[in-house]
Scaffold this active site. Structure first.
Site, PDB file in Angstrom:
ATOM      1  N   CYS A 290      60.080   3.231 -11.778  1.00 19.86           N
ATOM      2  CA  CYS A 290      60.015   2.853 -10.354  1.00 19.86           C
ATOM      3  C   CYS A 290      61.235   2.100  -9.832  1.00 19.86           C
ATOM      4  O   CYS A 290      61.784   2.491  -8.787  1.00 19.86           O
ATOM      5  CB  CYS A 290      58.774   2.034 -10.058  1.00 19.86           C
ATOM      6  SG  CYS A 290      57.463   2.161 -11.249  1.00 19.86           S
TER       7      CYS A 290
ATOM      8  N   ARG B 181      58.445   1.626 -24.510  1.00 19.36           N
ATOM      9  CA  ARG B 181      57.539   0.481 -24.434  1.00 19.36           C
ATOM     10  C   ARG B 181      57.314  -0.062 -25.824  1.00 19.36           C
ATOM     11  O   ARG B 181      57.046   0.697 -26.758  1.00 19.36           O
ATOM     12  CB  ARG B 181      56.206   0.900 -23.804  1.00 19.36           C
ATOM     13  CG  ARG B 181      56.401   1.325 -22.374  1.00 19.36           C
ATOM     14  CD  ARG B 181      55.126   1.703 -21.687  1.00 19.36           C
ATOM     15  NE  ARG B 181      55.457   2.209 -20.348  1.00 19.36           N
ATOM     16  CZ  ARG B 181      54.588   2.777 -19.521  1.00 19.36           C
ATOM     17  NH1 ARG B 181      53.330   2.885 -19.884  1.00 19.36           N
ATOM     18  NH2 ARG B 181      54.975   3.193 -18.347  1.00 19.36           N
TER      19      ARG B 181
ATOM     20  N   GLN C 171      56.987  10.579 -18.780  1.00 18.78           N
ATOM     21  CA  GLN C 171      55.967  10.816 -17.766  1.00 18.78           C
ATOM     22  C   GLN C 171      56.425  11.905 -16.814  1.00 18.78           C
ATOM     23  O   GLN C 171      57.619  12.072 -16.602  1.00 18.78           O
ATOM     24  CB  GLN C 171      55.723   9.550 -16.947  1.00 18.78           C
ATOM     25  CG  GLN C 171      55.092   8.429 -17.741  1.00 18.78           C
ATOM     26  CD  GLN C 171      54.756   7.241 -16.861  1.00 18.78           C
ATOM     27  OE1 GLN C 171      55.452   6.965 -15.904  1.00 18.78           O
ATOM     28  NE2 GLN C 171      53.688   6.560 -17.207  1.00 18.78           N
TER      29      GLN C 171
ATOM     30  N   ASP D  57      56.624  11.723 -13.695  1.00 19.50           N
ATOM     31  CA  ASP D  57      56.499  10.578 -12.787  1.00 19.50           C
ATOM     32  C   ASP D  57      56.945  10.935 -11.366  1.00 19.50           C
ATOM     33  O   ASP D  57      57.929  11.639 -11.175  1.00 19.50           O
ATOM     34  CB  ASP D  57      57.389   9.448 -13.325  1.00 19.50           C
ATOM     35  CG  ASP D  57      56.906   8.099 -12.878  1.00 19.50           C
ATOM     36  OD1 ASP D  57      55.866   8.018 -12.197  1.00 19.50           O
ATOM     37  OD2 ASP D  57      57.590   7.105 -13.202  1.00 19.50           O
TER      38      ASP D  57
ATOM     39  N   HIS E  58      57.497   9.357  -7.319  1.00 22.57           N
ATOM     40  CA  HIS E  58      57.549   8.262  -6.348  1.00 22.57           C
ATOM     41  C   HIS E  58      57.749   8.854  -4.960  1.00 22.57           C
ATOM     42  O   HIS E  58      58.682   9.607  -4.743  1.00 22.57           O
ATOM     43  CB  HIS E  58      58.675   7.288  -6.682  1.00 22.57           C
ATOM     44  CG  HIS E  58      58.388   6.518  -7.929  1.00 22.57           C
ATOM     45  ND1 HIS E  58      58.972   6.802  -9.126  1.00 22.57           N
ATOM     46  CD2 HIS E  58      57.524   5.512  -8.157  1.00 22.57           C
ATOM     47  CE1 HIS E  58      58.486   5.997 -10.057  1.00 22.57           C
ATOM     48  NE2 HIS E  58      57.596   5.199  -9.497  1.00 22.57           N
TER      49      HIS E  58
ATOM     50  N   LYS F 216      44.105   1.538  -5.595  1.00 19.40           N
ATOM     51  CA  LYS F 216      44.611   2.765  -6.228  1.00 19.40           C
ATOM     52  C   LYS F 216      43.468   3.739  -6.421  1.00 19.40           C
ATOM     53  O   LYS F 216      42.290   3.379  -6.293  1.00 19.40           O
ATOM     54  CB  LYS F 216      45.255   2.439  -7.571  1.00 19.40           C
ATOM     55  CG  LYS F 216      44.302   1.769  -8.541  1.00 19.40           C
ATOM     56  CD  LYS F 216      45.013   1.362  -9.830  1.00 19.40           C
ATOM     57  CE  LYS F 216      44.051   0.593 -10.719  1.00 19.40           C
ATOM     58  NZ  LYS F 216      44.165   0.823 -12.123  1.00 19.40           N
TER      59      LYS F 216
ATOM     60  N   HIS G 227      53.055   5.734  -6.235  1.00 20.44           N
ATOM     61  CA  HIS G 227      53.463   6.071  -7.597  1.00 20.44           C
ATOM     62  C   HIS G 227      52.376   6.960  -8.190  1.00 20.44           C
ATOM     63  O   HIS G 227      51.203   6.618  -8.099  1.00 20.44           O
ATOM     64  CB  HIS G 227      53.499   4.849  -8.514  1.00 20.44           C
ATOM     65  CG  HIS G 227      54.236   3.656  -8.014  1.00 20.44           C
ATOM     66  ND1 HIS G 227      55.430   3.262  -8.566  1.00 20.44           N
ATOM     67  CD2 HIS G 227      53.948   2.743  -7.070  1.00 20.44           C
ATOM     68  CE1 HIS G 227      55.838   2.142  -7.972  1.00 20.44           C
ATOM     69  NE2 HIS G 227      54.955   1.809  -7.065  1.00 20.44           N
TER      70      HIS G 227
END
Ligand SMILES: [Zn+2]
Ligand SMILES: [Zn+2]
Length: 604
Positions: free
Chosen positions: A291, A320, A338, A340, A342, A421, A467
């Site tokens: 992000c 991580r 991911q 991912d 945005h 969310k 996200h």
């Protein structure tokens, strides 16, 4: 068995609240008391940890003088059955805090003493206990009326579990058990456990040569050629879905100076989960999330209201610092990717963009046969922002769910501290629930990064950010679908989609011709020209869960035909090669759930 989030939640629930949402929970928790009583009969010095109900069963943690053996579990079960036959009532009573502490200390139960000491002033004044027969336990309840009300049960296994999940505290022995209202319920559950063991993705990953794990890089998979073929098929599909949603691809660096993480808040709140590096005289972190960097891309130009929404997809590697040693396979890895997304948008675009996200989630899950379930997670007790802010944000997500005619449940208080969310869940072929995507609405990050766009009347406003990752991580998704399909992937995903099997050496040339025809349409095919008997090659391909085997002999070669044999056992003779290739490639292009037997893909 590793401690999973369900168990951690259940353990917390036992300490704080009865948490009996499922009618079976009271029976499961009662079974844990009956088990603890049986353990104390066998080991009078046993010290008791906690014993919550969990999904499908219960456990209890014990500090014991020696490791438990399978014979111990049988002896414990026998004593549990004696208590069920005796039908002792469960009786609740209360004590004030000092009396409770004194009695637990006198009983030699230091873990229970610790639980009472840790209760807050308001929770800790009146301490409740439950008694059945000679056994008493610190407990909020509820319980069934008496031990005779327990249904058929079975103790399953033992595992080490640190007291309170803390590696610096003693390792206790956890006994897992399961209890059901009927024998049929118990039998079905035991079948599912056995089936889950067979489907374990770590085992299938080895058997199907998809990936491996090595101590040289703990909790990080090494992808083999077949695993990468599966990965690329998943990736292609997810890009197709993103493109249909108007996304652009970006890619951002892995090594990022700490200043960015300070701006985003990760340095303060997430540093324990980050790999921190010294890069010359600068501290950096390997990125755990994409992000903040997407925010930097946004900021490279002055954006206008007409530029929005900006939809950016970033499939970079993330890192991580997960605890290693937990044998979670793909479910907890230190290096992940991911799918991912945005979306930076104006506030008046949030509903449409959430609606788009819901559409893309359903589209992307469809060729796996998954029907996602949605939960709207609303404001938590500790939160940033006013009630008006939360009313508006929750209202937008609700409106998007309604606009998409998406059935959903409310997860009251489950939102992030900065915004609500939508969590996405799915059930696999064994009826196990998995939390997958989360669609997160966020006004915080744009503020931290001071993002703006120019409005129609020349002023400046802040965009909102959505996200979401739909697979979540590729690693976890591959773990989930490997178990869901038991390794028998539909043809569009299968690492090898077809194996051509020549009956004799003289058919190898024609087999190569068939493979070339398949290859020309992008079908992943190979020829098994080993000096094995044809039956052995079919058996091996079957074991590798290859969707289609093409056995070719004299008649096929003469007629330029193939005799396909599907993994499901279905067979045909003498199908013209061109017809077969066209049929297979159209099934793959349509991402059909094919060829499937009921047990591979059936829900329930
Ligand atoms: Zn209890
Ligand atoms: Zn993000």
């Amino acid at each position: 068995m590793a401690v999973d989030e369900d168990e951690v939640r259940s353990a917390a629930a036992e300490l704080l609240d009865a948490g009996a949402h499922d009618p079976l929970d009271a029976m499961r928790h009662s079974a844990s008391h009956v088990m603890a009583a049986a353990v104390l009969e066998l080991f009078p010095k046993a010290r008791l940890g906690i014993g919550p109900a969990i999904r499908d069963g219960f456990y209890y943690d014990f500090d014991l003088p020696r490791p438990l053996t399978p014979a111990d579990l049988e002896a414990i079960e026998e004593r549990m059955r004696a208590q069920v036959a005796a039908d002792h009532p469960f009786e609740r009573y209360e004590q004030d805090r000092p009396t409770a502490l004194a009695e637990l200390e006198a009983a030699g139960q230091p873990y229970k003493v610790e639980i009472v000491r840790d209760l807050s002033a308001e929770d800790g004044q009146v301490i409740s206990f439950y008694r059945h027969g000679a056994f008493t336990d610190l407990c909020r309840g509820p319980h069934v009326a008496s031990t005779g009300k327990l249904g058929p049960f079975k103790l399953l296994n033992t595992a080490g579990a640190y007291w309170r999940g803390d590696e610096t505290r003693p390792m206790l022995q956890r006994i897992y058990g399961t209890v059901w209202e009927t024998q049929a319920g118990l039998d079905q559950h035991l079948w599912r456990l056995e089936e889950a063991r067979k489907r374990d993705h770590r085992k299938l990953g080895r058997d199907l040569d998809l990936f491996s794990f090595h101590p040289e890089s703990p909790a990080a998979p090494f992808w083999h050629p077949k695993g990468m073929a599966l990965w690329r098929a998943l990736e292609e599909w997810s890009w197709e879905v993103r493109r249909s949603g108007g996304f652009d691809e970006v890619r951002t660096p892995a090594v990022v100076r700490k200043e960015l993480w300070e701006t985003s808040g990760h340095w303060e709140l997430y540093q324990d989960n980050m790999f921190v590096l010294d890069d010359s005289d600068h501290q950096s972190g390997l990125k755990p999330m994409n992000c903040p960097e997407s925010m930097l891309i946004y900021k490279t130009q002055l954006r206008s209201y007409r530029d929005l929404p900006m939809r950016l997809a970033d499939y970079s590697w993330l890192f991580r610092r997960e605890r290693t040693g937990a044998l979670a396979g793909m479910f907890r890895v230190r290096q992940l990717t991911q799918d991912d997304s945005h979306v930076l948008c104006r506030d008046d675009q949030v509903i449409d963009e959430v609606n788009l996200a819901l559409t893309l989630v359903r589209r992307q899950y469809a060729p796996f046969g998954f029907e996602p379930r949605f939960k709207l997670a609303t404001r938590p007790p500790k939160k940033l922002g006013t009630d008006e802010f939360w009313d508006a944000a929750e209202g937008k997500l609700t409106e998007a769910l309604k606009a998409g005619s998406v059935p959903y449940e409310i997860d009251a208080g489950g939102g992030a501290f900065y915004a609500p969310k939508i969590d996405v869940f799915l059930d696999d072929a064994l009826g196990r629930e998995w939390q997958m995507a989360t669609i997160q609405l966020d006004y915080q990050l744009p503020q931290r990064f001071d993002l703006e766009y120019r409005t129609a009347d020349g002023g400046f406003e802040r965009p909102a950010v959505l996200h979401y990752a739909i697979y979540g991580s590729f690693e976890r998704w591959i773990g989930v679908i490997t178990e869901h399909f038991a390794g028998a992937f539909p043809a569009w995903l299968a690492p090898v989609q077809a194996v051509v099997i020549p009956i004799a050496d003289r058919h190898v040339a024609y087999a190569e011709e068939v493979r070339t025809a398949l290859d020309a349409t992008g079908i992943r095919a190979s020829v098994d020209d080993r000096a094995e008997r044809m039956q052995a090659k079919v058996r091996d391909a079957q074991q590798q869960q290859v969707p289609v085997m093409l056995v070719v002999g004299d008649r096929d070669a003469e007629a330029r035909a193939v005799s396909p044999r599907l993994r499901t056992g279905e067979e045909r003779q003498g199908v013209p090669l061109d017809e077969f290739v066209a049929d297979l490639s159209s099934r793959i292009a349509a991402r059909e759930l094919w060829p499937m037997t009921a047990v591979e893909g059936a829900a329930g």
